[in-house]
Design a protein around this motif. Structure first.
Motif, mmCIF file in Angstrom:
data_model
loop_
_atom_site.group_PDB
_atom_site.id
_atom_site.type_symbol
_atom_site.label_atom_id
_atom_site.label_comp_id
_atom_site.label_asym_id
_atom_site.label_seq_id
_atom_site.Cartn_x
_atom_site.Cartn_y
_atom_site.Cartn_z
ATOM 1 N N SER A 18 32.113 29.783 37.637
ATOM 2 C CA SER A 18 32.278 31.384 37.293
ATOM 3 C C SER A 18 33.627 31.058 36.487
ATOM 4 C CB SER A 18 32.530 31.970 38.457
ATOM 5 O OG SER A 18 33.526 31.683 39.227
ATOM 6 N N HIS A 19 34.516 30.429 36.971
ATOM 7 C CA HIS A 19 35.926 30.408 36.228
ATOM 8 C C HIS A 19 36.585 29.116 35.978
ATOM 9 C CE1 HIS A 19 35.970 34.859 37.021
ATOM 10 N NE2 HIS A 19 35.861 34.465 38.008
ATOM 11 N N ARG A 20 37.011 28.810 34.771
ATOM 12 C CA ARG A 20 37.634 27.418 34.565
ATOM 13 C C ARG A 20 38.899 27.344 34.820
ATOM 14 N NH1 ARG A 20 35.076 23.461 31.160
ATOM 15 N NH2 ARG A 20 37.037 22.850 30.667
ATOM 16 N N THR A 21 39.650 28.349 34.918
ATOM 17 C CA THR A 21 41.078 28.700 35.238
ATOM 18 C C THR A 21 41.404 29.790 36.148
ATOM 19 O OG1 THR A 21 41.742 28.033 33.115
ATOM 20 C CG2 THR A 21 43.523 29.030 34.340
ATOM 21 N N TRP A 22 41.858 29.272 37.369
ATOM 22 C CA TRP A 22 41.879 30.363 38.432
ATOM 23 C C TRP A 22 43.315 30.023 39.606
ATOM 24 C CZ3 TRP A 22 41.097 27.638 43.162
ATOM 25 C CH2 TRP A 22 40.147 26.354 43.045
ATOM 26 N N ARG A 23 43.603 31.063 40.273
ATOM 27 C CA ARG A 23 44.623 30.920 41.396
ATOM 28 C C ARG A 23 43.860 30.676 42.634
ATOM 29 N NH1 ARG A 23 47.079 36.183 41.958
ATOM 30 N NH2 ARG A 23 45.282 36.865 41.173
ATOM 31 N N PRO A 28 46.640 38.484 49.477
ATOM 32 C CA PRO A 28 45.521 39.516 49.453
ATOM 33 C C PRO A 28 44.989 39.681 47.875
ATOM 34 C CG PRO A 28 47.396 40.097 50.649
ATOM 35 C CD PRO A 28 47.775 38.833 50.057
ATOM 36 N N VAL A 29 43.837 39.916 47.689
ATOM 37 C CA VAL A 29 43.535 40.522 46.499
ATOM 38 C C VAL A 29 43.983 41.730 45.911
ATOM 39 C CG1 VAL A 29 41.524 40.735 45.019
ATOM 40 C CG2 VAL A 29 41.546 39.238 46.704
ATOM 41 N N HIS A 30 44.357 41.536 44.434
ATOM 42 C CA HIS A 30 44.903 42.986 44.030
ATOM 43 C C HIS A 30 44.500 43.074 42.508
ATOM 44 C CE1 HIS A 30 47.808 39.863 42.770
ATOM 45 N NE2 HIS A 30 48.072 40.985 41.505
ATOM 46 N N ILE A 31 44.440 44.218 42.149
ATOM 47 C CA ILE A 31 43.808 44.455 40.666
ATOM 48 C C ILE A 31 44.695 43.860 39.594
ATOM 49 C CG2 ILE A 31 43.016 46.157 39.079
ATOM 50 C CD1 ILE A 31 41.517 47.546 41.606
ATOM 51 N N SER A 32 44.742 43.129 38.835
ATOM 52 C CA SER A 32 45.447 42.848 37.813
ATOM 53 C C SER A 32 44.558 42.082 36.658
ATOM 54 C CB SER A 32 46.455 41.830 38.266
ATOM 55 O OG SER A 32 47.258 41.527 37.195
ATOM 56 N N SER A 33 44.696 42.507 35.264
ATOM 57 C CA SER A 33 43.956 41.758 34.308
ATOM 58 C C SER A 33 44.795 40.891 33.712
ATOM 59 C CB SER A 33 43.487 42.920 33.318
ATOM 60 O OG SER A 33 44.648 43.441 32.808
ATOM 61 N N ALA A 34 46.034 40.782 34.160
ATOM 62 C CA ALA A 34 46.939 40.039 33.451
ATOM 63 C C ALA A 34 47.084 38.531 33.941
ATOM 64 C CB ALA A 34 48.514 40.382 33.354
ATOM 65 N N ARG A 35 46.513 38.375 35.182
ATOM 66 C CA ARG A 35 46.579 37.032 35.893
ATOM 67 C C ARG A 35 45.333 36.610 35.957
ATOM 68 N NH1 ARG A 35 50.346 37.220 41.074
ATOM 69 N NH2 ARG A 35 50.200 34.858 40.624
ATOM 70 N N PRO A 37 41.840 34.846 37.670
ATOM 71 C CA PRO A 37 41.142 35.272 38.896
ATOM 72 C C PRO A 37 41.663 34.209 40.322
ATOM 73 C CG PRO A 37 39.535 34.358 37.490
ATOM 74 C CD PRO A 37 40.890 34.535 36.822
ATOM 75 N N ILE A 38 41.147 34.822 41.403
ATOM 76 C CA ILE A 38 41.301 34.016 42.545
ATOM 77 C C ILE A 38 40.046 33.284 42.928
ATOM 78 C CG2 ILE A 38 41.765 34.076 44.894
ATOM 79 C CD1 ILE A 38 43.492 36.521 44.687
ATOM 80 N N GLY A 39 40.143 31.910 42.814
ATOM 81 C CA GLY A 39 39.049 31.068 43.177
ATOM 82 C C GLY A 39 37.904 30.995 41.927
ATOM 83 N N THR A 40 36.705 30.319 42.281
ATOM 84 C CA THR A 40 35.571 30.137 41.421
ATOM 85 C C THR A 40 34.610 29.987 42.325
ATOM 86 O OG1 THR A 40 34.906 28.958 39.415
ATOM 87 C CG2 THR A 40 36.053 27.519 41.055
ATOM 88 N N VAL A 41 33.336 30.086 41.769
ATOM 89 C CA VAL A 41 32.114 29.835 42.208
ATOM 90 C C VAL A 41 31.349 28.676 41.355
ATOM 91 C CG1 VAL A 41 29.890 30.692 42.827
ATOM 92 C CG2 VAL A 41 31.781 32.194 43.310
ATOM 93 N N PHE A 42 31.164 27.476 42.235
ATOM 94 C CA PHE A 42 30.391 26.369 41.547
ATOM 95 C C PHE A 42 28.928 26.704 41.911
ATOM 96 C CE2 PHE A 42 34.573 24.404 42.504
ATOM 97 C CZ PHE A 42 35.189 24.011 41.280
ATOM 98 N N VAL A 138 32.552 18.781 36.119
ATOM 99 C CA VAL A 138 32.926 20.018 35.596
ATOM 100 C C VAL A 138 34.574 19.896 35.842
ATOM 101 C CG1 VAL A 138 31.072 21.588 35.817
ATOM 102 C CG2 VAL A 138 32.924 21.408 37.601
ATOM 103 N N SER A 139 35.261 20.587 34.954
ATOM 104 C CA SER A 139 36.605 20.540 34.911
ATOM 105 C C SER A 139 37.268 21.799 34.985
ATOM 106 C CB SER A 139 37.142 20.082 33.464
ATOM 107 O OG SER A 139 36.825 18.728 33.234
ATOM 108 N N PHE A 140 38.251 21.923 35.787
ATOM 109 C CA PHE A 140 39.037 23.283 35.950
ATOM 110 C C PHE A 140 40.270 23.221 36.287
ATOM 111 C CE2 PHE A 140 37.709 21.753 39.976
ATOM 112 C CZ PHE A 140 38.947 21.948 40.925
ATOM 113 N N ALA A 141 41.146 24.027 36.140
ATOM 114 C CA ALA A 141 42.325 24.134 36.374
ATOM 115 C C ALA A 141 43.069 25.132 37.379
ATOM 116 C CB ALA A 141 43.466 24.438 34.953
ATOM 117 N N ILE A 142 43.894 24.903 38.148
ATOM 118 C CA ILE A 142 44.515 25.967 39.361
ATOM 119 C C ILE A 142 46.145 26.339 38.719
ATOM 120 C CG2 ILE A 142 45.093 26.168 41.391
ATOM 121 C CD1 ILE A 142 43.246 24.283 42.320
ATOM 122 N N VAL A 143 46.203 27.452 38.355
ATOM 123 C CA VAL A 143 47.551 27.867 37.995
ATOM 124 C C VAL A 143 48.073 28.676 39.124
ATOM 125 C CG1 VAL A 143 46.626 28.166 35.482
ATOM 126 C CG2 VAL A 143 46.471 30.025 36.929
ATOM 127 N N GLY A 144 49.568 28.759 38.832
ATOM 128 C CA GLY A 144 50.237 29.463 40.198
ATOM 129 C C GLY A 144 50.385 30.947 39.845
#
Length: 144
Positions: A18-23, A28-35, A37-42, A138-144
């Motif tokens: 669902s997301h190639r780059t995620w945290r 806790p989850v919070h609304i932010s379009s600048a960061r 997403p948290i996690g991904t779904v394979f 599949v490739s993905f990246a985890i960012v801080g």
């Protein structure tokens, strides 16, 4: 005379994320379009019930010494740089025939999680008869 029917080899296909780059999901989850997403779904499709392995390998920098890419150290700091693959962990679970989805936030066990960086996920299915599917990545990246 025994009726020998060859067991079919499992086939893994239609691998997506669902997301190639995620945290990681430590906060806790919070609304932010600048960061990111948290996690991904394979998600993937498989033709039969099978044991599935997810193997996570991280792409890390190293140094080329005698034709091999090795871990960087004080003795090889002037050698040319290269990228090497280091397996960081694996997950195993039973998957049913058809489409399967796995929500993932970076945790491998209760205490082990993937750190930030670039990764490659390799998915392999093993049938009850012991036959293995071709690996799918599949490739993905985890960012801080």
């Amino acid at each position: 005379m025994l009726n020998s029917v060859a067991a079919a080899q499992p086939i893994v296909g239609n691998v997506k994320e669902s997301h190639r780059t995620w945290r990681e999901g430590a906060k806790p989850v919070h609304i932010s379009s600048a960061r990111p997403p948290i996690g991904t779904v394979f998600s993937f499709a498989i033709n039969e019930h099978a044991q599935v392995s997810f193997s996570f390998a991280q792409l890390v920098s190293g140094r080329r010494v005698h034709g091999k890419c090795v871990a960087a150290g004080a003795g090889n700091r002037s050698a040319p740089t290269c990228k090497r693959t280091v397996v960081r962990g694996a997950l195993y679970f039973a998957a049913h025939a058809g489409s399967d989805s796995v929500a993932f936030q970076g945790k491998l066990t209760r205490t082990r999680r993937l750190s930030t960086g670039a990764y490659e996920l390799t998915i392999v299915a093993t049938s009850v008869a012991g036959k293995r599917s071709a690996p799918r990545t599949v490739s993905f990246a985890i960012v801080g």
